[in-house]
Design a protein around this motif. Structure first.
Motif, PDB file in Angstrom:
ATOM      1  N   ASN A   1      34.065  55.654  37.634  1.00  0.00           N
ATOM      2  CA  ASN A   1      35.011  54.582  37.271  1.00  0.00           C
ATOM      3  C   ASN A   1      34.310  53.234  37.460  1.00  0.00           C
TER       4      ASN A   1
ATOM      5  N   HIS B   1      36.270  53.937  32.442  1.00  0.00           N
ATOM      6  CA  HIS B   1      35.293  54.936  32.911  1.00  0.00           C
ATOM      7  C   HIS B   1      33.911  54.558  32.385  1.00  0.00           C
TER       8      HIS B   1
ATOM      9  N   HIS C   1      41.607  50.044  33.288  1.00  0.00           N
ATOM     10  CA  HIS C   1      41.114  51.245  33.987  1.00  0.00           C
ATOM     11  C   HIS C   1      39.995  51.813  33.114  1.00  0.00           C
TER      12      HIS C   1
ATOM     13  N   ARG D   1      41.999  58.847  44.581  1.00  0.00           N
ATOM     14  CA  ARG D   1      42.598  59.684  43.539  1.00  0.00           C
ATOM     15  C   ARG D   1      41.572  60.000  42.453  1.00  0.00           C
ATOM     16  N   ASP D   2      41.213  59.031  41.602  1.00  0.00           N
ATOM     17  CA  ASP D   2      40.214  59.317  40.556  1.00  0.00           C
ATOM     18  C   ASP D   2      38.859  59.626  41.211  1.00  0.00           C
TER      19      ASP D   2
HETATM   20 ZN    ZN Z   1      40.605  57.572  35.243  1.00  0.00          ZN
END
Ligand code: ZN
Ligand code: KIV
Length: 384
Positions: A238, A204, A202, A13-14
């Motif tokens: 990520n 980055h 989560h 997804r990301d």
């Molecule tokens: Zn993200």
């Protein structure tokens, strides 16, 4: 006894949002099956409302993969939530990941609304999602730049509305490790019902701090970490799965473990890199070509005396066959002797010294001296 940290993988997804990394449904299934073998707890399979292709991918991954929870992303709007729930129809365990902006920057410049309205929308979305599935994760987007008191209110509100997991994303990779860990600590200390949900990390990597920030959050009590293979993801990426998993595995004193079979890390990294057409940088921690390669004379000598001198984990622990001694003009006699012996040539010290001098001449011209060059040098020495 070690405590378990749950691995939520968002490579599909990301990670897949990265330009050029898009996969077909069939390719996503191949990656999802490999992630299942690797032992991830949750696979974020896509954002179903975003396109019919992404919807189909979530449906097919839900059918193809049994052990991990399958998660689908949605914004805090009913249409998205419905699409996510429909796509998860075949999942053995399905999770909807819904959420909204939590920083004033997002509240004003993205949603053009107020903190109060954000809380209302968050509660409505969580309740609506809970009507469709048991397991609802709520993301407080841009939590890294959010006001701490408001963030805690939002977290408390969505747990009250039924969120089973609350994600505290550093969406823009802004935080420093103490700052991010401090946010997680504040949430644990100030949200009344915090232990009714799992707090998730989560991060980055815009400042290259995603792994450090994630570890900081885990040390403050978060028990789910959201990661991608090879650290791929929006902009600078990520948090890398391999970095967090191996940091916890190497630092056993932390008393934290994951369900990952670390010997499958390297094959998974290679598969993701190949399928997503995204090369892994040579010096990438754990999975880069040079992660277990020793090239300077001092390091090679120390490594050959005992691998612990220059390695903090065995390459086999992450699925790499063996360490590498790369012969360059910076290499010493010990490494040269070792390599020659592996190739079947044993020389007296004096002969080796002469050969070493010729080796340096070749190495100064070539970047890396390969086995064929060495065999030629050794044969010429034998013939002389
Ligand atoms: Zn993200
Ligand atoms: O970085 C982020 O905030 C996200 C959310 C959608 C979870 O990816």
């Amino acid at each position: 006894m070690s405590q378990r940290v749950y691995i939520f993988d968002t490579t599909l997804r990301d990670g897949e949002q990265v330009p050029g990394c898009q996969l077909t449904t069939e390719e996503k299934i191949v990656v999802a099956k490999q992630l299942e073998l690797l032992g991830v707890d949750v696979i974020e399979a896509g954002f179903p409302v975003s396109s019919p292709g992404d919807f189909r991918s979530v449906v097919e991954i839900s059918k193809a993969v049994q052990a991990p929870t399958i998660c689908a992303l949605s914004r805090a709007v009913q249409g998205d939530i419905d699409a996510a729930a429909d796509a998860l129809k075949y999942a053995k365990r399905g999770r909807i990941h819904t959420g909204i902006g939590s920083s004033d920057i997002h509240i004003q410049h993205k949603f053009n609304t107020t903190r109060e309205k954000i809380i209302e929308r968050a509660i409505d979305a969580t309740k609506y999602a809970r009507k469709r599935v048991e397991d609802v994760e709520f993301y407080c987007e841009d939590a890294g730049r959010a006001d701490l008191v408001f963030l805690a209110q939002l977290v408390e509100a969505v747990i009250g509305a039924g969120a089973t997991v609350v994600n505290i994303p550093d969406t823009t990779g802004y935080c420093l490790p103490e700052e991010y860990g401090g946010k997680i600590r504040y949430i644990f200390e100030n949200v009344k019902n915090v232990h009714k949900a799992t707090i998730s990390i989560h991060c980055h990597n815009d400042l290259g701090l995603a792994t450090a920030n994630s570890l900081s959050g885990i040390r403050e009590g978060a028990r789910q970490v959201e990661v991608t293979m090879n650290g791929i993801g929006e902009r600078a990426g990520n948090t890398s799965l391999e970095e967090v998993v191996m940091a916890l595995q190497v630092h056993k004193e932390l008393g934290l473990e994951t369900g990952i079979d670390s010997t499958k890390i390297y094959p998974t990294s290679q598969l993701v890199s190949k399928m997503m057409r995204m090369p892994v940088q040579a010096n990438k921690a754990i999975v880069g070509r040079n992660a277990f390669a020793h090239s300077s004379g001092i390091h090679q000598d120390g490594f050959l005396k005992h691998s612990l001198n220059y390695e903090i984990m065995n390459p086999q622990d992450v699925g790499v066959d063996k360490s590498d001694i790369v012969l360059t003009a910076r290499s010493g006699r010990h490494a040269l002797k070792h390599r020659l012996e592996l190739l079947g040539f044993v020389f007296e010290q004096e002969t080796l010294n002469d050969l070493y001098a010729r080796f340096l001449e070749v190495a100064d011209v070539k970047k890396e001296v390969n086995d064929k060059d060495l065999v030629d040098l050794a044969k010429a020495t034998v013939a002389a």
